[in-house]
Design a protein around this motif. Structure first.
Motif, PDB file in Angstrom:
ATOM      1  N   ARG A 150     -34.193  19.389  23.799  1.00 29.39           N
ATOM      2  CA  ARG A 150     -34.199  19.310  22.334  1.00 29.39           C
ATOM      3  C   ARG A 150     -32.822  18.912  21.800  1.00 29.39           C
ATOM      4  O   ARG A 150     -32.702  18.268  20.769  1.00 29.39           O
ATOM      5  N   GLN A 151     -31.756  19.284  22.505  1.00 26.47           N
ATOM      6  CA  GLN A 151     -30.395  19.027  22.043  1.00 26.47           C
ATOM      7  C   GLN A 151     -29.835  17.668  22.456  1.00 26.47           C
ATOM      8  O   GLN A 151     -28.821  17.240  21.938  1.00 26.47           O
ATOM      9  N   ILE A 152     -30.472  17.017  23.418  1.00 26.71           N
ATOM     10  CA  ILE A 152     -29.929  15.759  23.937  1.00 26.71           C
ATOM     11  C   ILE A 152     -30.265  14.629  22.972  1.00 26.71           C
ATOM     12  O   ILE A 152     -31.416  14.248  22.817  1.00 26.71           O
ATOM     13  N   ARG A 153     -29.253  14.118  22.312  1.00 25.28           N
ATOM     14  CA  ARG A 153     -29.441  13.068  21.316  1.00 25.28           C
ATOM     15  C   ARG A 153     -29.388  11.669  21.942  1.00 25.28           C
ATOM     16  O   ARG A 153     -29.990  10.745  21.434  1.00 25.28           O
ATOM     17  N   ARG A 154     -28.622  11.517  23.028  1.00 22.87           N
ATOM     18  CA  ARG A 154     -28.458  10.203  23.635  1.00 22.87           C
ATOM     19  C   ARG A 154     -28.721  10.295  25.142  1.00 22.87           C
ATOM     20  O   ARG A 154     -27.803  10.347  25.939  1.00 22.87           O
ATOM     21  N   PRO A 155     -30.004  10.312  25.534  1.00 20.00           N
ATOM     22  CA  PRO A 155     -30.339  10.480  26.952  1.00 20.00           C
ATOM     23  C   PRO A 155     -29.764   9.385  27.852  1.00 20.00           C
ATOM     24  O   PRO A 155     -29.517   9.616  29.026  1.00 20.00           O
ATOM     25  N   GLU A 156     -29.473   8.224  27.290  1.00 23.80           N
ATOM     26  CA  GLU A 156     -28.894   7.137  28.089  1.00 23.80           C
ATOM     27  C   GLU A 156     -27.493   7.475  28.583  1.00 23.80           C
ATOM     28  O   GLU A 156     -26.996   6.883  29.534  1.00 23.80           O
ATOM     29  N   LYS A 157     -26.847   8.436  27.946  1.00 22.67           N
ATOM     30  CA  LYS A 157     -25.512   8.867  28.383  1.00 22.67           C
ATOM     31  C   LYS A 157     -25.594   9.972  29.430  1.00 22.67           C
ATOM     32  O   LYS A 157     -24.580  10.505  29.852  1.00 22.67           O
ATOM     33  N   ARG A 158     -26.803  10.326  29.835  1.00 23.13           N
ATOM     34  CA  ARG A 158     -27.037  11.386  30.821  1.00 23.13           C
ATOM     35  C   ARG A 158     -27.690  10.762  32.059  1.00 23.13           C
ATOM     36  O   ARG A 158     -28.899  10.844  32.244  1.00 23.13           O
ATOM     37  N   PRO A 159     -26.894  10.132  32.914  1.00 24.70           N
ATOM     38  CA  PRO A 159     -27.466   9.348  34.010  1.00 24.70           C
ATOM     39  C   PRO A 159     -28.253  10.153  35.041  1.00 24.70           C
ATOM     40  O   PRO A 159     -29.123   9.608  35.708  1.00 24.70           O
ATOM     41  N   ASP A 160     -27.966  11.449  35.154  1.00 25.88           N
ATOM     42  CA  ASP A 160     -28.717  12.220  36.140  1.00 25.88           C
ATOM     43  C   ASP A 160     -29.979  12.847  35.562  1.00 25.88           C
ATOM     44  O   ASP A 160     -30.738  13.484  36.276  1.00 25.88           O
ATOM     45  N   LEU A 161     -30.246  12.655  34.268  1.00 25.73           N
ATOM     46  CA  LEU A 161     -31.411  13.255  33.636  1.00 25.73           C
ATOM     47  C   LEU A 161     -32.712  12.592  34.080  1.00 25.73           C
ATOM     48  O   LEU A 161     -33.648  13.267  34.468  1.00 25.73           O
ATOM     49  N   GLY A 162     -32.765  11.257  34.026  1.00 26.06           N
ATOM     50  CA  GLY A 162     -33.980  10.544  34.433  1.00 26.06           C
ATOM     51  C   GLY A 162     -35.133  10.805  33.493  1.00 26.06           C
ATOM     52  O   GLY A 162     -34.950  11.208  32.344  1.00 26.06           O
ATOM     53  N   ASP A 163     -36.354  10.611  33.994  1.00 22.75           N
ATOM     54  CA  ASP A 163     -37.549  10.849  33.177  1.00 22.75           C
ATOM     55  C   ASP A 163     -37.870  12.348  33.159  1.00 22.75           C
ATOM     56  O   ASP A 163     -37.192  13.152  33.809  1.00 22.75           O
ATOM     57  N   LEU A 164     -38.918  12.712  32.442  1.00 23.82           N
ATOM     58  CA  LEU A 164     -39.247  14.121  32.263  1.00 23.82           C
ATOM     59  C   LEU A 164     -39.550  14.814  33.593  1.00 23.82           C
ATOM     60  O   LEU A 164     -39.099  15.940  33.837  1.00 23.82           O
ATOM     61  N   GLU A 165     -40.250  14.148  34.476  1.00 26.31           N
ATOM     62  CA  GLU A 165     -40.569  14.741  35.783  1.00 26.31           C
ATOM     63  C   GLU A 165     -39.287  14.998  36.583  1.00 26.31           C
ATOM     64  O   GLU A 165     -39.112  16.061  37.182  1.00 26.31           O
ATOM     65  N   HIS A 166     -38.389  14.021  36.574  1.00 28.88           N
ATOM     66  CA  HIS A 166     -37.115  14.187  37.277  1.00 28.88           C
ATOM     67  C   HIS A 166     -36.293  15.302  36.630  1.00 28.88           C
ATOM     68  O   HIS A 166     -35.670  16.111  37.326  1.00 28.88           O
ATOM     69  N   ALA A 167     -36.289  15.358  35.295  1.00 32.34           N
ATOM     70  CA  ALA A 167     -35.547  16.406  34.587  1.00 32.34           C
ATOM     71  C   ALA A 167     -36.070  17.788  34.972  1.00 32.34           C
ATOM     72  O   ALA A 167     -35.281  18.713  35.190  1.00 32.34           O
ATOM     73  N   ARG A 168     -37.392  17.935  35.074  1.00 28.96           N
ATOM     74  CA  ARG A 168     -37.971  19.229  35.484  1.00 28.96           C
ATOM     75  C   ARG A 168     -37.511  19.616  36.881  1.00 28.96           C
ATOM     76  O   ARG A 168     -37.147  20.768  37.134  1.00 28.96           O
TER      77      ARG A 168
END
Length: 181
Positions: free
Chosen positions: A121-139
């Motif tokens: 909810r707090q991540i405004r710029r997911p493109e700046k979070r290279p290890d986040l990936g898609d929702l499945e990867h984030a989980r």
């Protein structure tokens, strides 16, 4: 019993390190506490960017995560000569095999604990979070890192359902009670 009273406390430095998943508010809380208590704060990700002259996203893209993690550990080590810092750590700081030990040698670790949804909810710029990936990867990443945060932490503060300001006050109260601010 917390780790400090178990004989695992720090020697020399008295930094407070903030760990937690991406978007947990580590930088915002460190900055807010720094302003409230007139203490310097640093962001390990920004330190790495300055050292390598690239953004975190670019470092991941061009040099890989391993190069980023090595620079992250060097940045932590560089804090040994300083005193009383509030240190915002990147979400993956616990991935470095020596990083928790290094942080414990220099101070205390506060885990800003929340659900994956709290962080996303707090991540405004997911493109700046290279290890986040898609929702499945984030989980999967969250599930992998959560026990690492729990193991590394001296203290845990819930971020669930709170504003960054509320979290900063909660952390301030905890650290003040422990004589860390």
């Amino acid at each position: 019993m917390d780790k400090d009273s178990a004989g695992l406390g720090h020697r020399g430095c008295d930094h407070v390190f903030f760990i937690g998943f991406l978007g947990a508010g580590k930088t915002t809380v460190a900055r807010n506490l720094g302003n409230m208590f007139h203490r310097s704060f640093v962001d390990v990700d920004r330190m790495v960017e300055r050292e390598l002259h690239e953004s975190v996203a670019r470092i991941f893209e061009t040099r890989g995560e391993a190069a980023f993690r090595r620079a992250e550990t060097r940045s932590l080590e560089s804090l040994r000569s300083r005193q009383s810092l509030l240190v915002s750590c990147g979400g993956g700081i616990v991935e470095g095999p020596d990083n928790a030990r290094i942080m414990h040698e220099m101070g205390s670790i506060v885990y800003l604990d929340g659900t994956l949804e709290d962080s996303l909810r707090q991540i405004r710029r997911p493109e700046k979070r290279p290890d986040l990936g898609d929702l499945e990867h984030a989980r999967a990443l969250y599930a992998h890192r959560r026990p690492l945060y729990e193991e590394a932490a001296d203290y845990r503060v819930s971020i669930s359902g709170k504003t960054f300001e509320q979290v900063a006050y909660d952390v301030a109260g905890l650290l003040w009670e422990r004589g860390l601010l």
